[in-house]
Design a protein around this motif. Structure first.
Motif, short mmCIF file in Angstrom:
data_model
loop_
_atom_site.label_atom_id
_atom_site.label_comp_id
_atom_site.label_asym_id
_atom_site.label_seq_id
_atom_site.Cartn_x
_atom_site.Cartn_y
_atom_site.Cartn_z
N ILE A 104 0.84 -1.20 0.00
CA ILE A 104 0.00 0.00 0.00
C ILE A 104 0.87 1.25 0.00
CG2 ILE A 104 -1.72 1.28 1.33
CD1 ILE A 104 -2.82 -1.43 2.24
N SER A 105 1.94 1.23 0.81
CA SER A 105 2.88 2.36 0.82
C SER A 105 3.40 2.64 -0.57
CB SER A 105 4.07 2.07 1.73
OG SER A 105 3.68 1.95 3.05
N LEU A 106 3.81 1.56 -1.26
CA LEU A 106 4.37 1.72 -2.60
C LEU A 106 3.36 2.32 -3.56
CD1 LEU A 106 6.59 -1.39 -3.34
CD2 LEU A 106 7.26 0.99 -3.11
N VAL A 107 2.11 1.85 -3.46
CA VAL A 107 1.08 2.37 -4.36
C VAL A 107 0.83 3.85 -4.10
CG1 VAL A 107 -1.36 2.23 -4.96
CG2 VAL A 107 -0.03 0.15 -4.73
N ILE A 108 0.74 4.22 -2.81
CA ILE A 108 0.52 5.64 -2.47
C ILE A 108 1.65 6.48 -3.05
CG2 ILE A 108 0.43 7.31 -0.59
CD1 ILE A 108 -0.84 5.20 1.13
N ALA A 109 2.90 6.01 -2.84
CA ALA A 109 4.04 6.78 -3.34
C ALA A 109 3.99 6.91 -4.85
CB ALA A 109 5.35 6.13 -2.91
N LEU A 110 3.62 5.82 -5.51
CA LEU A 110 3.61 5.81 -6.97
C LEU A 110 2.56 6.79 -7.51
CD1 LEU A 110 5.23 4.23 -9.03
CD2 LEU A 110 3.31 2.68 -9.28
N VAL A 111 1.34 6.72 -6.94
CA VAL A 111 0.27 7.60 -7.42
C VAL A 111 0.65 9.05 -7.19
CG1 VAL A 111 -2.12 8.29 -7.05
CG2 VAL A 111 -1.52 5.87 -7.08
N ALA A 112 1.12 9.36 -5.96
CA ALA A 112 1.47 10.75 -5.65
C ALA A 112 2.62 11.21 -6.53
CB ALA A 112 1.84 10.88 -4.17
N PHE A 113 3.55 10.31 -6.79
CA PHE A 113 4.70 10.69 -7.62
C PHE A 113 4.25 10.99 -9.05
CE2 PHE A 113 8.37 9.74 -10.34
CZ PHE A 113 9.30 10.57 -9.77
N ALA A 114 3.39 10.13 -9.60
CA ALA A 114 2.96 10.32 -10.99
C ALA A 114 2.19 11.63 -11.13
CB ALA A 114 2.08 9.15 -11.43
N LEU A 115 1.26 11.89 -10.17
CA LEU A 115 0.49 13.14 -10.24
C LEU A 115 1.40 14.34 -10.00
CD1 LEU A 115 -2.73 12.03 -8.34
CD2 LEU A 115 -2.41 12.30 -10.79
N GLY A 116 2.33 14.19 -9.04
CA GLY A 116 3.26 15.28 -8.75
C GLY A 116 4.14 15.60 -9.94
N SER A 163 14.54 9.82 -9.50
CA SER A 163 14.45 8.54 -8.79
C SER A 163 14.73 8.73 -7.31
CB SER A 163 15.37 7.49 -9.42
OG SER A 163 16.59 8.03 -9.75
N ASN A 164 15.64 9.67 -6.98
CA ASN A 164 15.86 10.00 -5.57
C ASN A 164 14.57 10.48 -4.92
OD1 ASN A 164 18.41 9.40 -4.92
ND2 ASN A 164 19.22 11.44 -5.26
N GLN A 165 13.88 11.37 -5.63
CA GLN A 165 12.66 11.94 -5.09
C GLN A 165 11.62 10.84 -4.87
OE1 GLN A 165 12.38 15.02 -4.13
NE2 GLN A 165 10.26 14.79 -3.49
N TYR A 166 11.57 9.88 -5.79
CA TYR A 166 10.61 8.79 -5.63
C TYR A 166 10.88 8.01 -4.35
CZ TYR A 166 8.05 4.54 -6.14
OH TYR A 166 7.22 3.50 -5.88
N ILE A 167 12.17 7.75 -4.09
CA ILE A 167 12.50 6.96 -2.90
C ILE A 167 12.23 7.76 -1.63
CG2 ILE A 167 14.41 5.90 -1.65
CD1 ILE A 167 15.30 4.88 -4.42
N ILE A 168 12.53 9.05 -1.67
CA ILE A 168 12.21 9.90 -0.52
C ILE A 168 10.71 9.89 -0.26
CG2 ILE A 168 12.17 12.30 0.27
CD1 ILE A 168 14.85 12.64 -1.21
N MET A 169 9.93 9.87 -1.35
CA MET A 169 8.47 9.84 -1.19
C MET A 169 7.98 8.51 -0.64
SD MET A 169 7.06 11.93 -4.39
CE MET A 169 5.38 11.44 -4.03
#
Lengths: 222, 239
Positions: A21-33, A150-156
């Motif tokens: 779930i964490s990964l999905v949240i990060a992915l969605v927020a990252f894509a929209l961001g 990619s750094n930002q994605y991992i921080i997210m």
């Protein structure tokens, strides 16, 4: 007091679902961001002055205040105006807006790293605008931006732990719940930490390999 | 319009003397925790990064352990680290105040970030400088402090500003263990019946002022030390 990991291991499947779930949240927020960032960076580089100021205000507000408080604000203040957000919605909107600010800054740096000479050269060669973007601008910007993105994605991914405070059932929330039931605090939180470490190491490895294969970027992520 | 009306209606009731004292104490705690934590963190980070230098560190396993620790702390969320520290203190039986726990967590996180940052600074200085120092018979410690650090410092400073500011923002998570800082104060006032708009709006502004001024200090230092040291005129520097 001794450490007893045996009792805690039965929470492992539950924790792994939380990690997903964490990964999905990060992915969605990252894509929209990323989309917000693309618009913001374009406006900041090419837009009119007033719009630039607006974007700058947005970026400096979101980068200078804590993400947690931003989500608190959304979660508690918006209902006073009749907009009711579920915890997941509040967290997603908050993370997206926050990520949008950081990604605007990152992408702006990428846009500005593009030398005008390259565009001039493409024009001289008689490239159409689409060709210029496809063969000159996009490869350059992607190469320049890939490591920071990619750094930002991992921080997210790490930032999703905040969602626990709002009752979203991701990894940290499950850890806090398990702690409240079993009191095996150190075992539970060290296990959680290990899962996060594994998660981010795997993500870094995937991002590194993908960057090398797809864009020939050889930069270590995180 | 309703937002402004609501704000104006509630402002006299909210911005009273005692609420301001409460919020001021909370803001002070936020600043203290981040400052003390960051300072200790930078000190530990400096020691760790220096120990990681191959020239000084003879014991390979210790070096491996340090690298693993730094990597691990960077890869777990601050909230989880905070919980580990909180329950670690409980487990050890040391009945510490929340302030000490908060500072420890901040210092731990900062030390990992700083160690990575300072190591990158060391590596950015040309490695031949070590050899040159050795050729001139300068002992390694002296070479570190008089040759490498003055150059590495300029590379280390800009990311340090970013890390410090993001650490100040991450201290908002310390409210989760019940330590009185800005976020905790806002939640307490909110639960006492003030609208979320005014509570969280006020501390958003407070956080903005605090982290923006830290960023300004960093930017000033950077302009003064980095650009002047490189002989770049002020107007010519970036931004």
């Amino acid at each position: 007091m001794t450490l007893q990991y045996g009792q805690v291991l039965r929470y492992l499947p539950d924790f792994l679902i939380g990690a997903a779930i964490s990964l999905v949240i990060a992915l969605v927020a990252f894509a929209l961001g990323l989309l917000i960032g693309l618009v913001g960076a374009s406006v900041m580089t090419y837009g009119p002055r007033m719009a630039r100021w607006g974007v700058r205000a947005y970026v400096s507000f979101f980068t200078n205040t804590p993400q947690l408080v931003q989500i608190f604000f959304l979660f508690f203040a918006l209902p006073e105006f009749g907009i009711l957000l579920s915890p997941v919605q509040a967290v997603l909107i908050g993370m997206t807006l926050n990520a949008g600010a950081y990604l605007t800054e990152i992408q702006r740096a990428g846009f500005q790293s593009l030398p005008q000479a390259e565009i001039d050269a493409a024009e001289t060669l008689g490239f159409t605008r689409v060709q210029t973007v496809r063969h000159v601008i996009a490869p350059h910007i992607i190469k320049a931006l890939y490591p920071s993105l990619s750094n930002q994605y991992i921080i997210m991914t790490l930032g999703t732990s905040m969602a626990a405070i709002f009752g979203v059932e991701e990894l940290t929330a499950r850890a806090l719940n398990a702690n409240a039931i079993s009191f095996r605090s150190i075992e539970i939180f060290s296990l959680t930490a290990l899962i996060y470490i594994g998660l981010t190491i795997i993500a870094s490895a995937i991002l590194y390999t993908f960057g090398r294969l797809a864009f020939r970027v050889k930069a270590r992520a995180f | 319009m309703t937002a402004i009306q609501q704000f104006l209606a509630e402002a006299p009731r909210f911005y009273t003397y005692w609420n301001m004292v409460f919020l001021g104490q909370a803001a002070l705690n936020t600043i203290l925790v981040s400052l003390i934590g960051c300072l200790i963190g930078y000190l530990i980070g400096f020691v760790v990064a220096t120990l990681r230098l191959a020239a000084i560190m003879p014991v390979a396993p210790v070096r491996g352990l340090l690298i693993t620790l730094v990597e691990a702390i960077r890869r777990i969320p601050f909230l989880v680290l905070l919980m580990c520290v909180f329950f670690g203190f409980q487990l050890s039986g040391a009945n510490q105040s929340l302030f000490v726990i908060a500072v420890t967590a901040v210092a731990l996180r900062m030390s990992a970030l700083a160690a990575e940052n300072i190591r990158a600074g060391y590596e950015a200085v040309h490695q031949r400088q070590w050899e040159a120092a050795a050729a001139l018979n300068i002992p390694p410690i002296q070479a570190l402090f008089r040759i490498i650090l003055p150059q590495a410092w300029r590379i280390i400073l800009p990311p340090s500003t970013i890390h410090t500011v993001s650490m100040i923002k991450e201290t908002s998570l310390v409210s989760q263990i019940g330590f009185l800082e800005l976020t905790f104060a806002a939640r307490a006032l909110n639960q006492r019946g003030f609208s979320a708009l005014i509570c969280f709006g006020t501390i958003l502004v407070a956080y903005f002022v605090i982290s923006w001024s830290f960023a300004q200090v960093g930017r000033r230092l950077e302009r003064k030390l980095v650009h002047e040291a490189r002989g770049v005129r002020r107007e010519a520097g970036p931004r």
